[in-house]
Design a protein around this motif. Structure first.
Motif, PDB file in Angstrom:
ATOM      1  N   ILE A 106     -45.399  80.261  49.560  1.00 45.40           N
ATOM      2  CA  ILE A 106     -44.840  80.743  48.290  1.00 45.40           C
ATOM      3  C   ILE A 106     -45.431  82.122  47.969  1.00 45.40           C
ATOM      4  O   ILE A 106     -46.658  82.303  47.979  1.00 45.40           O
ATOM      5  CB  ILE A 106     -45.139  79.756  47.135  1.00 45.40           C
ATOM      6  CG1 ILE A 106     -44.589  78.357  47.453  1.00 45.40           C
ATOM      7  CG2 ILE A 106     -44.564  80.283  45.816  1.00 45.40           C
ATOM      8  CD1 ILE A 106     -43.092  78.265  47.630  1.00 45.40           C
ATOM      9  N   ASN A 107     -44.534  83.058  47.691  1.00 49.12           N
ATOM     10  CA  ASN A 107     -44.954  84.421  47.365  1.00 49.12           C
ATOM     11  C   ASN A 107     -45.427  84.484  45.917  1.00 49.12           C
ATOM     12  O   ASN A 107     -44.640  84.275  44.994  1.00 49.12           O
ATOM     13  CB  ASN A 107     -43.769  85.370  47.597  1.00 49.12           C
ATOM     14  CG  ASN A 107     -44.131  86.830  47.354  1.00 49.12           C
ATOM     15  OD1 ASN A 107     -45.248  87.137  46.949  1.00 49.12           O
ATOM     16  ND2 ASN A 107     -43.187  87.714  47.615  1.00 49.12           N
ATOM     17  N   MET A 108     -46.707  84.787  45.727  1.00 50.33           N
ATOM     18  CA  MET A 108     -47.259  84.911  44.376  1.00 50.33           C
ATOM     19  C   MET A 108     -47.854  86.298  44.187  1.00 50.33           C
ATOM     20  O   MET A 108     -48.808  86.463  43.425  1.00 50.33           O
ATOM     21  CB  MET A 108     -48.333  83.839  44.156  1.00 50.33           C
ATOM     22  CG  MET A 108     -47.786  82.441  44.344  1.00 50.33           C
ATOM     23  SD  MET A 108     -48.956  81.179  43.908  1.00 50.33           S
ATOM     24  CE  MET A 108     -47.954  79.714  44.221  1.00 50.33           C
ATOM     25  N   VAL A 176     -54.657  86.340  50.932  1.00 53.98           N
ATOM     26  CA  VAL A 176     -55.030  87.189  49.798  1.00 53.98           C
ATOM     27  C   VAL A 176     -54.806  88.651  50.160  1.00 53.98           C
ATOM     28  O   VAL A 176     -55.445  89.186  51.068  1.00 53.98           O
ATOM     29  CB  VAL A 176     -56.504  86.978  49.380  1.00 53.98           C
ATOM     30  CG1 VAL A 176     -56.833  87.836  48.157  1.00 53.98           C
ATOM     31  CG2 VAL A 176     -56.790  85.513  49.094  1.00 53.98           C
ATOM     32  N   HIS A 177     -53.867  89.272  49.458  1.00 48.72           N
ATOM     33  CA  HIS A 177     -53.632  90.709  49.588  1.00 48.72           C
ATOM     34  C   HIS A 177     -54.638  91.398  48.677  1.00 48.72           C
ATOM     35  O   HIS A 177     -54.630  91.166  47.463  1.00 48.72           O
ATOM     36  CB  HIS A 177     -52.178  91.013  49.190  1.00 48.72           C
ATOM     37  CG  HIS A 177     -51.859  92.471  49.146  1.00 48.72           C
ATOM     38  ND1 HIS A 177     -50.699  92.967  48.590  1.00 48.72           N
ATOM     39  CD2 HIS A 177     -52.542  93.556  49.597  1.00 48.72           C
ATOM     40  CE1 HIS A 177     -50.688  94.290  48.690  1.00 48.72           C
ATOM     41  NE2 HIS A 177     -51.795  94.667  49.297  1.00 48.72           N
ATOM     42  N   GLY A 178     -55.475  92.251  49.262  1.00 49.11           N
ATOM     43  CA  GLY A 178     -56.594  92.828  48.517  1.00 49.11           C
ATOM     44  C   GLY A 178     -56.232  93.954  47.573  1.00 49.11           C
ATOM     45  O   GLY A 178     -56.949  94.957  47.505  1.00 49.11           O
ATOM     46  N   ALA A 232     -49.318  93.988  57.589  1.00 51.51           N
ATOM     47  CA  ALA A 232     -47.940  94.323  57.204  1.00 51.51           C
ATOM     48  C   ALA A 232     -47.563  95.699  57.758  1.00 51.51           C
ATOM     49  O   ALA A 232     -47.010  95.806  58.856  1.00 51.51           O
ATOM     50  CB  ALA A 232     -47.774  94.261  55.686  1.00 51.51           C
ATOM     51  N   ARG A 233     -47.883  96.782  57.013  1.00 45.59           N
ATOM     52  CA  ARG A 233     -47.398  98.108  57.434  1.00 45.59           C
ATOM     53  C   ARG A 233     -47.849  98.500  58.834  1.00 45.59           C
ATOM     54  O   ARG A 233     -47.073  99.104  59.590  1.00 45.59           O
ATOM     55  CB  ARG A 233     -47.845  99.164  56.411  1.00 45.59           C
ATOM     56  CG  ARG A 233     -47.105  99.055  55.100  1.00 45.59           C
ATOM     57  CD  ARG A 233     -47.808  99.862  54.028  1.00 45.59           C
ATOM     58  NE  ARG A 233     -49.165  99.375  53.825  1.00 45.59           N
ATOM     59  CZ  ARG A 233     -50.108 100.041  53.180  1.00 45.59           C
ATOM     60  NH1 ARG A 233     -49.848 101.226  52.674  1.00 45.59           N
ATOM     61  NH2 ARG A 233     -51.319  99.527  53.034  1.00 45.59           N
ATOM     62  N   GLY A 234     -49.067  98.126  59.199  1.00 44.25           N
ATOM     63  CA  GLY A 234     -49.546  98.447  60.557  1.00 44.25           C
ATOM     64  C   GLY A 234     -48.619  97.890  61.620  1.00 44.25           C
ATOM     65  O   GLY A 234     -48.381  98.513  62.666  1.00 44.25           O
TER      66      GLY A 234
HETATM   67  N1  FMN Z   1     -45.268  90.578  50.590  1.00 43.94           N
HETATM   68  C1  FMN Z   1     -44.769  89.340  50.430  1.00 43.94           C
HETATM   69  O1  FMN Z   1     -45.518  88.417  50.070  1.00 43.94           O
HETATM   70  N2  FMN Z   1     -43.439  89.076  50.681  1.00 43.94           N
HETATM   71  C2  FMN Z   1     -42.579  90.040  51.109  1.00 43.94           C
HETATM   72  O2  FMN Z   1     -41.397  89.749  51.359  1.00 43.94           O
HETATM   73  C3  FMN Z   1     -43.073  91.356  51.263  1.00 43.94           C
HETATM   74  N3  FMN Z   1     -42.259  92.375  51.672  1.00 43.94           N
HETATM   75  C4  FMN Z   1     -42.807  93.578  52.011  1.00 43.94           C
HETATM   76  C5  FMN Z   1     -41.989  94.555  52.605  1.00 43.94           C
HETATM   77  C6  FMN Z   1     -42.543  95.735  53.059  1.00 43.94           C
HETATM   78  C7  FMN Z   1     -41.662  96.767  53.729  1.00 43.94           C
HETATM   79  C8  FMN Z   1     -43.941  95.988  52.887  1.00 43.94           C
HETATM   80  C9  FMN Z   1     -44.575  97.260  53.384  1.00 43.94           C
HETATM   81  C10 FMN Z   1     -44.739  95.026  52.270  1.00 43.94           C
HETATM   82  C11 FMN Z   1     -44.200  93.808  51.836  1.00 43.94           C
HETATM   83  N4  FMN Z   1     -44.996  92.806  51.270  1.00 43.94           N
HETATM   84  C12 FMN Z   1     -44.467  91.572  51.025  1.00 43.94           C
HETATM   85  C13 FMN Z   1     -46.447  93.007  51.116  1.00 43.94           C
HETATM   86  C14 FMN Z   1     -47.158  92.779  52.453  1.00 43.94           C
HETATM   87  O3  FMN Z   1     -46.939  91.472  52.947  1.00 43.94           O
HETATM   88  C15 FMN Z   1     -48.659  93.050  52.344  1.00 43.94           C
HETATM   89  O4  FMN Z   1     -49.225  92.133  51.445  1.00 43.94           O
HETATM   90  C16 FMN Z   1     -48.992  94.472  51.882  1.00 43.94           C
HETATM   91  O5  FMN Z   1     -48.139  95.435  52.483  1.00 43.94           O
HETATM   92  C17 FMN Z   1     -50.444  94.814  52.221  1.00 43.94           C
HETATM   93  O6  FMN Z   1     -50.661  94.740  53.610  1.00 43.94           O
HETATM   94  P1  FMN Z   1     -50.810  96.087  54.507  1.00 43.94           P
HETATM   95  O7  FMN Z   1     -51.905  96.910  53.867  1.00 43.94           O
HETATM   96  O8  FMN Z   1     -51.163  95.569  55.888  1.00 43.94           O
HETATM   97  O9  FMN Z   1     -49.510  96.816  54.460  1.00 43.94           O
END
Ligand code: FMN
Length: 303
Positions: A106-108, A176-178, A232-234
């Motif tokens: 679940i996306n929170m 956990v996204h920081g 993610a972006r990487g």
């Molecule tokens: N986070 C989610 O939980 N669900 C998503 O669908 C989602 N879509 C994303 C789409 C894109 C293009 C990007 C760049 C990020 C998205 N995120 C989403 C957030 C990423 O999953 C991640 O938490 C965030 O980019 C930080 O990670 P990073 O520093 O490795 O990019």
């Protein structure tokens, strides 16, 4: 599913469809999340076995558009991420896909106004009762592991408190996204605040934020104490970021991504969007290749 010591492809809207997930796994990702799909959309879908491609498709009634496509090869590692604000609807939606995936998440953490206004994504972070309802309802009724992904709250103390409450619902892992809700992607991820969550929980915590090279994986592990790392972006910019041998040239990765998009008949919008993001990062959309991608209307054009 075992959540320890894993490399994880993060959920990414429009990006995390089957071709990128398979590609990331080929390069070394152990767990691959799909893009977030909203429960409202899912409850209007049918599950269809696609014999031609060898896939399971979740298809929107009426429009016939493929909302989610998976295949048996990724069955043990694909995580279905859902956006929801309601336990009953979340369960109904999850029941459509739960037997075809390794876990339901679940996306929170999503800060977009579309999510927040619908009470989804980061809006849930301030509603612990709704979080509890959703997670316990899914846990009680599904045989598939249930997880969730959060952002940091205002203070580390608040994040740890929420994480403890989430752990009590019986989730199999917590990503956990920081970053905090108002933070921008360019703001550095706060690995030290992820470390506080890791220290407080027994359940595996997946640390996420600012991993762009294979070496960053060890750095974030050391800084947070987490054994599993989400990128993610990487991975969007170069899916071979998961390879211990180091990154391949992005042009090579891009070609393989397009090849897989064609093989699996990926939605054009998704392939186009992903290619644009890759090109914007490594090159420029104003160059002939970028312009050609922008003009493309089919996978053949993109190829
Ligand atoms: N986070 C989610 O939980 N669900 C998503 O669908 C989602 N879509 C994303 C789409 C894109 C293009 C990007 C760049 C990020 C998205 N995120 C989403 C957030 C990423 O999953 C991640 O938490 C965030 O980019 C930080 O990670 P990073 O520093 O490795 O990019």
């Amino acid at each position: 599913m075992d959540y320890n010591n894993k490399l994880v492809l993060a959920p990414m809207v429009r990006v995390g469809t089957l071709p990128l997930r398979l590609l990331a796994a080929e390069y070394g990702a152990d767990i691959t999340y799909g893009e977030e799909i909203i429960d409202h959309k899912l409850v209007k879908c049918d599950r269809i076995v696609n014999d031609y491609l060898g896939t399971i498709d979740v298809v929107e009634k009426g429009t016939q558009s493929v909302v989610f496509r998976t295949c048996p090869e990724e069955h043990n590692r694909v995580v279905f991420q859902m956006g929801t604000s309601d336990a009953v609807r979340a369960l109904k939606a999850a029941q459509l896909v739960c037997n075809d995936v390794a876990a339901v998440d679940i996306n929170m953490g999503c800060p977009r106004s579309f999510s927040i206004s619908g009470g989804m994504g980061a809006a849930l972070l301030s509603k612990p009762e709704t979080i509890h309802d959703i997670l316990t309802t899914l846990k009680r009724n599904l045989n598939t592991p249930v997880t969730c992904k959060i952002r940091l709250l205002k203070t580390s103390h608040d994040t740890v408190e929420l994480a403890r409450q989430i752990e009590k619902t019986g989730v199999s892992a917590l990503a956990v996204h920081g970053r905090k809700v108002p933070d921008r992607p360019r703001d550095p991820a706060k690995w030290n605040e992820i470390a506080d969550v890791v220290a407080a929980l027994s359940v595996p915590v997946i640390a996420n934020g600012d991993v762009f090279d294979y070496e960053d994986i060890q750095r974030i592990k050391n800084a947070t104490g987490a054994s599993s790392i989400m990128v993610a972006r990487g991975a969007l910019w170069n899916a071979s970021v998961f390879s211990p041998k180091g990154k391949l040239p992005w042009e090579e990765v891009k070609k393989e991504y397009v090849r897989k998009s064609i093989l699996w008949d990926n939605e054009v919008k998704s392939t186009k969007h992903t290619l644009k993001e890759m090109i914007m990062h490594h090159s420029c959309l104003e160059f002939p290749e970028g312009k050609a991608v922008i003009k493309s209307e089919t996978l053949v054009d993109l190829a």
